[in-house]
Design a protein around this motif. Sequence first.
Motif, PDB file in Angstrom:
ATOM      1  N   VAL A 247      51.329  79.398  44.779  1.00  0.00           N
ATOM      2  CA  VAL A 247      50.599  78.633  43.764  1.00  0.00           C
ATOM      3  C   VAL A 247      49.128  78.630  44.172  1.00  0.00           C
ATOM      4  O   VAL A 247      48.793  78.273  45.308  1.00  0.00           O
ATOM      5  CB  VAL A 247      51.119  77.189  43.656  1.00  0.00           C
ATOM      6  CG1 VAL A 247      50.288  76.408  42.634  1.00  0.00           C
ATOM      7  CG2 VAL A 247      52.594  77.172  43.279  1.00  0.00           C
ATOM      8  N   LEU A 248      48.265  79.041  43.259  1.00  0.00           N
ATOM      9  CA  LEU A 248      46.827  79.019  43.510  1.00  0.00           C
ATOM     10  C   LEU A 248      46.186  77.922  42.666  1.00  0.00           C
ATOM     11  O   LEU A 248      46.322  77.910  41.437  1.00  0.00           O
ATOM     12  CB  LEU A 248      46.187  80.364  43.157  1.00  0.00           C
ATOM     13  CG  LEU A 248      46.645  81.599  43.934  1.00  0.00           C
ATOM     14  CD1 LEU A 248      45.819  82.807  43.513  1.00  0.00           C
ATOM     15  CD2 LEU A 248      46.545  81.380  45.435  1.00  0.00           C
ATOM     16  N   LYS A 249      45.509  77.017  43.336  1.00  0.00           N
ATOM     17  CA  LYS A 249      44.688  76.011  42.661  1.00  0.00           C
ATOM     18  C   LYS A 249      43.246  76.518  42.704  1.00  0.00           C
ATOM     19  O   LYS A 249      42.694  76.727  43.786  1.00  0.00           O
ATOM     20  CB  LYS A 249      44.812  74.672  43.377  1.00  0.00           C
ATOM     21  CG  LYS A 249      43.911  73.579  42.827  1.00  0.00           C
ATOM     22  CD  LYS A 249      44.036  72.318  43.674  1.00  0.00           C
ATOM     23  CE  LYS A 249      43.079  71.236  43.199  1.00  0.00           C
ATOM     24  NZ  LYS A 249      43.155  70.018  44.050  1.00  0.00           N
ATOM     25  N   CYS A 250      42.636  76.726  41.547  1.00  0.00           N
ATOM     26  CA  CYS A 250      41.339  77.404  41.491  1.00  0.00           C
ATOM     27  C   CYS A 250      40.335  76.637  40.621  1.00  0.00           C
ATOM     28  O   CYS A 250      40.719  75.909  39.695  1.00  0.00           O
ATOM     29  CB  CYS A 250      41.488  78.810  40.906  1.00  0.00           C
ATOM     30  SG  CYS A 250      42.710  79.850  41.705  1.00  0.00           S
ATOM     31  N   TYR A 251      39.076  76.844  40.925  1.00  0.00           N
ATOM     32  CA  TYR A 251      38.006  76.450  40.012  1.00  0.00           C
ATOM     33  C   TYR A 251      36.768  77.270  40.347  1.00  0.00           C
ATOM     34  O   TYR A 251      36.648  77.849  41.436  1.00  0.00           O
ATOM     35  CB  TYR A 251      37.714  74.947  40.076  1.00  0.00           C
ATOM     36  CG  TYR A 251      37.130  74.456  41.377  1.00  0.00           C
ATOM     37  CD1 TYR A 251      35.746  74.359  41.557  1.00  0.00           C
ATOM     38  CD2 TYR A 251      37.968  74.067  42.426  1.00  0.00           C
ATOM     39  CE1 TYR A 251      35.212  73.900  42.747  1.00  0.00           C
ATOM     40  CE2 TYR A 251      37.443  73.604  43.615  1.00  0.00           C
ATOM     41  CZ  TYR A 251      36.069  73.523  43.771  1.00  0.00           C
ATOM     42  OH  TYR A 251      35.541  73.070  44.961  1.00  0.00           O
ATOM     43  N   TYR A 271      36.631  79.019  44.108  1.00  0.00           N
ATOM     44  CA  TYR A 271      37.301  78.240  45.148  1.00  0.00           C
ATOM     45  C   TYR A 271      38.822  78.332  44.940  1.00  0.00           C
ATOM     46  O   TYR A 271      39.313  78.159  43.816  1.00  0.00           O
ATOM     47  CB  TYR A 271      36.860  76.780  45.099  1.00  0.00           C
ATOM     48  CG  TYR A 271      35.473  76.558  45.655  1.00  0.00           C
ATOM     49  CD1 TYR A 271      35.297  76.247  46.998  1.00  0.00           C
ATOM     50  CD2 TYR A 271      34.356  76.685  44.841  1.00  0.00           C
ATOM     51  CE1 TYR A 271      34.018  76.043  47.521  1.00  0.00           C
ATOM     52  CE2 TYR A 271      33.079  76.495  45.355  1.00  0.00           C
ATOM     53  CZ  TYR A 271      32.920  76.178  46.693  1.00  0.00           C
ATOM     54  OH  TYR A 271      31.659  75.994  47.214  1.00  0.00           O
ATOM     55  N   VAL A 272      39.523  78.595  46.031  1.00  0.00           N
ATOM     56  CA  VAL A 272      40.977  78.782  45.967  1.00  0.00           C
ATOM     57  C   VAL A 272      41.644  77.924  47.035  1.00  0.00           C
ATOM     58  O   VAL A 272      41.241  77.953  48.207  1.00  0.00           O
ATOM     59  CB  VAL A 272      41.367  80.259  46.190  1.00  0.00           C
ATOM     60  CG1 VAL A 272      42.886  80.429  46.133  1.00  0.00           C
ATOM     61  CG2 VAL A 272      40.691  81.159  45.175  1.00  0.00           C
ATOM     62  N   THR A 273      42.653  77.183  46.626  1.00  0.00           N
ATOM     63  CA  THR A 273      43.520  76.473  47.571  1.00  0.00           C
ATOM     64  C   THR A 273      44.943  76.981  47.343  1.00  0.00           C
ATOM     65  O   THR A 273      45.586  76.621  46.348  1.00  0.00           O
ATOM     66  CB  THR A 273      43.473  74.954  47.359  1.00  0.00           C
ATOM     67  OG1 THR A 273      42.120  74.501  47.456  1.00  0.00           O
ATOM     68  CG2 THR A 273      44.329  74.245  48.398  1.00  0.00           C
ATOM     69  N   LEU A 408      47.560  79.105  39.046  1.00  0.00           N
ATOM     70  CA  LEU A 408      48.367  80.317  38.864  1.00  0.00           C
ATOM     71  C   LEU A 408      49.606  80.172  39.741  1.00  0.00           C
ATOM     72  O   LEU A 408      49.490  79.910  40.946  1.00  0.00           O
ATOM     73  CB  LEU A 408      47.583  81.569  39.264  1.00  0.00           C
ATOM     74  CG  LEU A 408      46.345  81.901  38.430  1.00  0.00           C
ATOM     75  CD1 LEU A 408      45.611  83.081  39.047  1.00  0.00           C
ATOM     76  CD2 LEU A 408      46.730  82.215  36.996  1.00  0.00           C
ATOM     77  N   ARG A 409      50.781  80.348  39.140  1.00  0.00           N
ATOM     78  CA  ARG A 409      52.045  80.184  39.869  1.00  0.00           C
ATOM     79  C   ARG A 409      52.887  81.451  39.712  1.00  0.00           C
ATOM     80  O   ARG A 409      53.098  81.922  38.593  1.00  0.00           O
ATOM     81  CB  ARG A 409      52.832  78.987  39.343  1.00  0.00           C
ATOM     82  CG  ARG A 409      52.108  77.651  39.435  1.00  0.00           C
ATOM     83  CD  ARG A 409      53.005  76.530  38.914  1.00  0.00           C
ATOM     84  NE  ARG A 409      52.352  75.235  38.982  1.00  0.00           N
ATOM     85  CZ  ARG A 409      51.631  74.709  37.989  1.00  0.00           C
ATOM     86  NH1 ARG A 409      51.479  75.386  36.859  1.00  0.00           N
ATOM     87  NH2 ARG A 409      51.078  73.524  38.126  1.00  0.00           N
ATOM     88  N   TYR A 410      53.401  81.956  40.831  1.00  0.00           N
ATOM     89  CA  TYR A 410      54.234  83.160  40.804  1.00  0.00           C
ATOM     90  C   TYR A 410      55.452  82.958  41.700  1.00  0.00           C
ATOM     91  O   TYR A 410      55.350  82.395  42.799  1.00  0.00           O
ATOM     92  CB  TYR A 410      53.441  84.384  41.264  1.00  0.00           C
ATOM     93  CG  TYR A 410      52.357  84.784  40.288  1.00  0.00           C
ATOM     94  CD1 TYR A 410      52.630  85.666  39.247  1.00  0.00           C
ATOM     95  CD2 TYR A 410      51.073  84.258  40.399  1.00  0.00           C
ATOM     96  CE1 TYR A 410      51.643  86.022  38.341  1.00  0.00           C
ATOM     97  CE2 TYR A 410      50.079  84.610  39.498  1.00  0.00           C
ATOM     98  CZ  TYR A 410      50.373  85.493  38.466  1.00  0.00           C
ATOM     99  OH  TYR A 410      49.396  85.835  37.561  1.00  0.00           O
ATOM    100  N   GLU A 411      56.596  83.457  41.226  1.00  0.00           N
ATOM    101  CA  GLU A 411      57.855  83.320  41.955  1.00  0.00           C
ATOM    102  C   GLU A 411      58.522  84.689  42.114  1.00  0.00           C
ATOM    103  O   GLU A 411      58.487  85.516  41.199  1.00  0.00           O
ATOM    104  CB  GLU A 411      58.822  82.405  41.203  1.00  0.00           C
ATOM    105  CG  GLU A 411      58.349  80.981  41.032  1.00  0.00           C
ATOM    106  CD  GLU A 411      59.314  80.173  40.180  1.00  0.00           C
ATOM    107  OE1 GLU A 411      59.550  79.003  40.513  1.00  0.00           O
ATOM    108  OE2 GLU A 411      59.833  80.730  39.181  1.00  0.00           O
TER     109      GLU A 411
END
Length: 675
Positions: A247-251, A271-273, A408-411
Amino acid sequence: MLLGIAVAFVSTSIIEKKATSNNMDINTARFMAYAAYQRAKESIINSNALYQDIYPVDTSRNLDDEERADLIANLETVITSSETTDTYIVTDTGITWSYQQSTDNEPNRWLSRLSYAAMADPDTPEAKEAFWIPSSASDTTIDDSELYHRFDLMNYTWDEATVTSFLGGDTINFDDNPGATTSTVIPWLKNWEDFGDMGSATAARNQIIANLIDYCDSDSAATTDYDGVTSPTYVGLEKCPYINEIVLKCYVYVSYVGSSSGGPGFRLRLYVTPSVEQVNLYDESASQKVEVDVTAMYTITFSWYSGSWPTCEESLAATSPDTTVTTNSKSYSASTMEEFYGATVSSVSDNIFFQVSSFRITNITVKLFDSSNNLQDYSIVLDSPVTCDEANVSGGFGHSATSPVFFLRYEANDSRQNLLSNDWTYSTTDSSLGSDNSNFNPNPGGDTDAEPTATHPWEISTAYIADTNMQSAAELGYIHRAKAFQTINLKTFNDTEGLLDTAGGNAYADGDANILDQVKLDTDISRNEYINLNSRDRYLFSSLTELYGEGISTETAVSALNIARPLALYQSRASILANSDLADVPLELSSILYPVQETDTEREQVIGDVITGCEAMNQSYFIIGLGESFRDVVNYKQYDADIDIVSSSQKVLTKMQKTIGSDSSKVVEFQYLSD
């Protein structure tokens, strides 16, 4: 051990013969029984003693072999103790009787009885540890020049192996290389044809071979072509946690920074967490360093208070700092990493306004390394642009702009198959970090392994890595097939590919059992302890299934072998598992061999152990014929057991051999026996 079992069964078993069958064995046996009768009849006539007990001269050689003597005695006992009848019949013991009437004129009235029994040869001729590559699809005769050493799974130097070195190995001809003990490649893998989920047969082949190497080698480094820069095309499965979700938390943040030319300049930062989930399918915890790489592209345009808008297409790359994560055995770990960013600076003179558009993430890559910085897993989660409208911001001189946060979420579905972007699914649901993925389905049916009891990834029966040389050919069934929830399919023989030198793995449903012909588990080049699948003694095979197959009854195994036996002999030990959907091949035995096993591993354990304990050899069997003459004292044309006395008898012992690729039998030994 197997030889002892074989002899024990032979000494007490008689093969059933069907009187209505066209089987060559029966025709031969009847002929031999009739020959015995003719011999007895000739003896009676020559001696001119129709009503006397006359026995033929002993023309047999001495039988020194105890097993041969026991076999003959056993057959004789069965013949002489069976009940009689006046028509051809087949009893449960496999004996056919016939009665002949010589004349209607008394007192020269007499009866003749013909009987026979047949039995598999208990002798086990030495079998070569070799597999056959026929010269063409029409070649049915095995020539020694077409035999090749099997690949030694147990003694191959896996710790030194690479995909390149494995593919560079050779199939070694058995006769031309007397000093050799093993081939150095498995043709079924070298000739692999199925694409799997890898995009090409070559990529799938390399991935499967890497998986095989990492199953057997003792290190923790994945077998891969990764060079530290370019994305790999294969990464073997080591015994370690795998990347399962991200899971990418971005802004986006844009600020004015000035420019080298004196005009206004703007810096854009992404920025990516990241939060990365790893899943450990195995029984040992492991610590790994996690690295996440993200690249992006966007369009930025500039303007003054009026006039044109210069446009730039720009890109950026962001790499996370190393983060060490420990994943316990048979569980998930979900770690949120430190925020990081990638940045670019735009410098366009005399423009004070900007606008960001068409912002898109173009690549997401996740890597796992062990404590020695060896690559263990690599996932190209995303390799095509995904537009992120939330990142489209605008601003001007002396001001900054911050976009809304977006995710963004990927499985992954099967974490063992997670290298390429097509192995990953974009998720629109909330994060499933620390729990089963929303797309996880280990038992979808169809062309996949049977896993009805798996509800979590670590419950998949084929989720096993030995990290040492194989002890059983059944372990080949653990090797992942480069497609989600598929491992090498030992349950079915691919009759379309067959035994040719071009034969290689194709569709999962077609089967990979062909590989069992090409492997062995020791350095020996021959062996005596095996079960001949072409033996007419069905109980030899059933005894082996009882050893290895829990819940398999002798009756079931015998029935299975009867149903599956082709008119011609099996050409290889694995061909007994030929696919029933193909024309002119025997029924698939696998469904009968494992009636109580549910999972893929349980099924293939039976198959691998049974088949590698067998060989497909020429079929040898014995036929004993008995001809007897009786004086018909009372009850004309009827045999009276207590009154009509044997006047003469003759036994004939014949050893027959049916050769693979031939529809007929030949006489190997023929001898008359005395009482």
